[in-house]
Enzyme design. Structure first.
Site, mmCIF file in Angstrom:
data_model
loop_
_atom_site.group_PDB
_atom_site.id
_atom_site.type_symbol
_atom_site.label_atom_id
_atom_site.label_comp_id
_atom_site.label_asym_id
_atom_site.label_seq_id
_atom_site.Cartn_x
_atom_site.Cartn_y
_atom_site.Cartn_z
ATOM 1 N N GLU A 154 0.825 -1.213 0.000
ATOM 2 C CA GLU A 154 0.000 0.000 0.000
ATOM 3 C C GLU A 154 0.861 1.266 0.000
ATOM 4 O O GLU A 154 1.707 1.452 0.885
ATOM 5 C CB GLU A 154 -0.929 -0.004 1.224
ATOM 6 C CG GLU A 154 -1.917 1.153 1.167
ATOM 7 C CD GLU A 154 -2.984 1.105 2.252
ATOM 8 O OE1 GLU A 154 -3.242 0.024 2.809
ATOM 9 O OE2 GLU A 154 -3.558 2.170 2.526
ATOM 10 N N LYS A 206 -7.979 -0.337 10.929
ATOM 11 C CA LYS A 206 -7.314 -0.732 9.674
ATOM 12 C C LYS A 206 -6.040 0.077 9.507
ATOM 13 O O LYS A 206 -4.994 -0.440 9.107
ATOM 14 C CB LYS A 206 -8.265 -0.515 8.490
ATOM 15 C CG LYS A 206 -7.809 -1.187 7.196
ATOM 16 C CD LYS A 206 -6.835 -0.359 6.393
ATOM 17 C CE LYS A 206 -6.418 -1.056 5.114
ATOM 18 N NZ LYS A 206 -5.426 -0.302 4.345
ATOM 19 N N ASP A 252 3.023 -14.478 11.522
ATOM 20 C CA ASP A 252 1.730 -14.835 10.939
ATOM 21 C C ASP A 252 0.762 -13.663 11.144
ATOM 22 O O ASP A 252 0.231 -13.468 12.232
ATOM 23 C CB ASP A 252 1.251 -16.107 11.662
ATOM 24 C CG ASP A 252 -0.083 -16.620 11.171
ATOM 25 O OD1 ASP A 252 -0.840 -15.842 10.572
ATOM 26 O OD2 ASP A 252 -0.371 -17.798 11.406
ATOM 27 N N HIS A 265 -1.800 10.896 0.266
ATOM 28 C CA HIS A 265 -1.815 9.633 -0.457
ATOM 29 C C HIS A 265 -1.724 9.830 -1.963
ATOM 30 O O HIS A 265 -1.301 8.949 -2.681
ATOM 31 C CB HIS A 265 -3.171 8.932 -0.220
ATOM 32 C CG HIS A 265 -3.184 8.079 0.993
ATOM 33 N ND1 HIS A 265 -3.687 6.811 1.001
ATOM 34 C CD2 HIS A 265 -2.758 8.307 2.244
ATOM 35 C CE1 HIS A 265 -3.582 6.304 2.198
ATOM 36 N NE2 HIS A 265 -3.029 7.189 2.970
#
Ligand code: NDP
Length: 428
Positions: free
Chosen positions: A79, A259, A275, A372
């Protein structure tokens, strides 16, 4: 389904041929599959039906000052903006004195679920009597853990329904994440329960809700470090605290808030060979620990400071799983200069808080899209077919024209190439 019988038994070359023929891959596509298979031995060791390596970019986040120690933080992510935001958040916190992080004991919970229970209260009393014996059965199933100072610590029972009882066994996993070790230990205990109590066992497996393996970090930022674009730091601090409050009140916002935290956490979890599904499931379960899903972090104001705090389960390993066999993981441990799972936990939880600060700061000041945008446009123009020599020019053009979509990227690229061709033919 095409003929893929016994795919796992076929040598790698045959797998590639089979998949290429059956799925009518082009020559270029076959070449990409083959050339991406950089470490066939490792891939075949780690997973089943291996065909190639799917790689993610890795970058370094800077400015991490955790418990008075400077860290480089390798992050693996697809990302845009995650690493830039991480370094930005960390640099503000470093100027404020850095993160103060701490970890709980590293106990993982293993569950044995007993079914068709006739008298749960009687069964629980019997299990209580057997506790010492069951814990030593667990330890004997993986004796090296006890030799290292770990092993089974305690056992609790819970009635889930009239006919279902859960036994939770807490195991000190030392430097490992512990899933495989715990599962082996639980199976031994389950067998013993079946023998001694003649009790049916439905399943035995670790729980990813690792409430006994928590990491916590805090930061204390003076208002003046938060001022942006002529807006006073105090106003921004108040808005961040307000945004933190919204994430405590509203699940729609909390999911996005978390998130953003996991953007950073997952990237380090991956870089450290751990993991990330295990960490994700534990984090979200923890976010709902009081019955409502909430933001994992809190932001409060106190005497001229913005105080941030983040706590979540972080059962990461410093050894075990794929950690010892993936060469990049050893390099990343070396880059971080870490020597234990607890140190890794302290870094990861701090990355989560820095990521959260950067996101909230952008949201309440210029809005998230501005930071972004350039990176996202880069992905868009590459997807539209631009190469490295064209990328920047097309991004600039899109920004100038206020375009943000794939069709515009393609059109601008076409125009750019036409103009470029014309310019060249005029020169010739
Ligand atoms: P391993 O099975 O690799 O076990 C840990 C290994 O580390 C053991 O071989 C142990 O050696 C060795 N070790 C060396 N030094 C230490 C130390 N100081 N402390 C502890 N162990 C040490 O990995 P885990 O049991 O940690 O399991 C993690 C893996 O399990 C991950 O890959 C995960 O994806 C997977 N998994 C996850 C599940 C889930 O999350 N629900 C379920 C099942 C698997 P020795 O043998 O000598 O003790």
């Amino acid at each position: 389904m095409q003929n893929y019988g016994k795919f796992y038994q076929k040598p790698w070359k045959e797998r590639i041929n089979l998949i290429s023929q059956n799925e009518k891959l082009t020559k270029d596509q076959i070449q990409i599959l083959k050339s991406s298979a950089q470490n066939r031995f490792l891939g075949d060791t780690m997973i089943e039906n291996y065909i190639t390596d799917y790689s993610y970019p890795e970058g370094i986040a800077f400015h991490y000052l955790v418990n008075n120690k400077d860290y480089l933080v390798p992050m693996v992510t697809e990302e845009p903006s995650v690493i830039a935001a991480s370094s930005h958040g960390a640099s503000i916190i470093a100027k404020a004195g850095g993160f103060v992080a701490s970890t709980s004991e590293r106990l993982m919970i293993g569950q044995i679920i007993l079914e068709n229970v006739e008298d749960s209260k009687k069964l629980i009393l019997e299990i209580k009597e057997l506790t010492k014996n069951l814990l030593s059965v667990a330890d004997r199933a993986h004796p090296s853990l006890k030799r290292r100072g770990g092993g089974a610590r305690w056992l609790k029972t819970r009635i889930l329904a009239k006919d279902l009882v859960a036994i939770d066994i807490a195991i000190d996993v030392q430097e490992a994440m512990g899933a495989n070790m715990i599962n082996t230990m639980l199976e031994a205990v389950a067998k013993k329960l079946e023998e001694v109590l003649n009790q049916q066992v439905l399943m035995s497996i670790l729980s990813n809700y690792a409430t006994e393996c928590l990491a916590r970090t805090t930061c204390k930022i003076p208002f003046e470090l938060l001022s942006r674009n002529g807006i006073a730091g105090e106003i921004i601090a108040k808005k961040i605290a307000q945004a933190g409050r919204v994430a405590q009140l509203d699940t729609y916002r909390a999911a996005t808030h978390n998130k953003g935290i996991m953007n950073g956490i997952d990237a380090v979890v991956m870089a450290s060979g751990n993991d990330w599904r295990a960490i994700e499931s534990g984090a979200h379960a923890y976010a709902a620990r009081n019955g409502q899903y909430r933001g994992l972090s809190t932001w409060k104001l106190s005497g001229g400071y913005l105080i941030g705090e983040l706590e979540l389960p972080l059962p990461v390993g410093f050894v075990g799983g794929s950690i010892g066999i993936v060469p990049l993981v050893s390099i990343n441990q070396k880059l971080m200069k870490i020597t234990s799972a607890r140190e890794l936990e302290s870094i990861i939880v701090s990355v989560g808080l820095a990521q959260n600060l950067a996101a909230l700061l952008a949201l309440v000041s210029e809005g998230i899209q501005k930071g972004h945008m350039r990176l996202q446009l880069k992905s868009l123009v590459i997807a539209a077919g631009a190469d490295a020599t064209e990328e920047d020019a097309i991004v600039d053009r899109m920004l100038q024209e206020g375009k943000r979509d794939a069709d515009s990227a393609k059109k601008i690229l076409r125009d750019y190439r036409k103009r470029d061709k014309n310019d060249r033919s005029q020169l010739e």
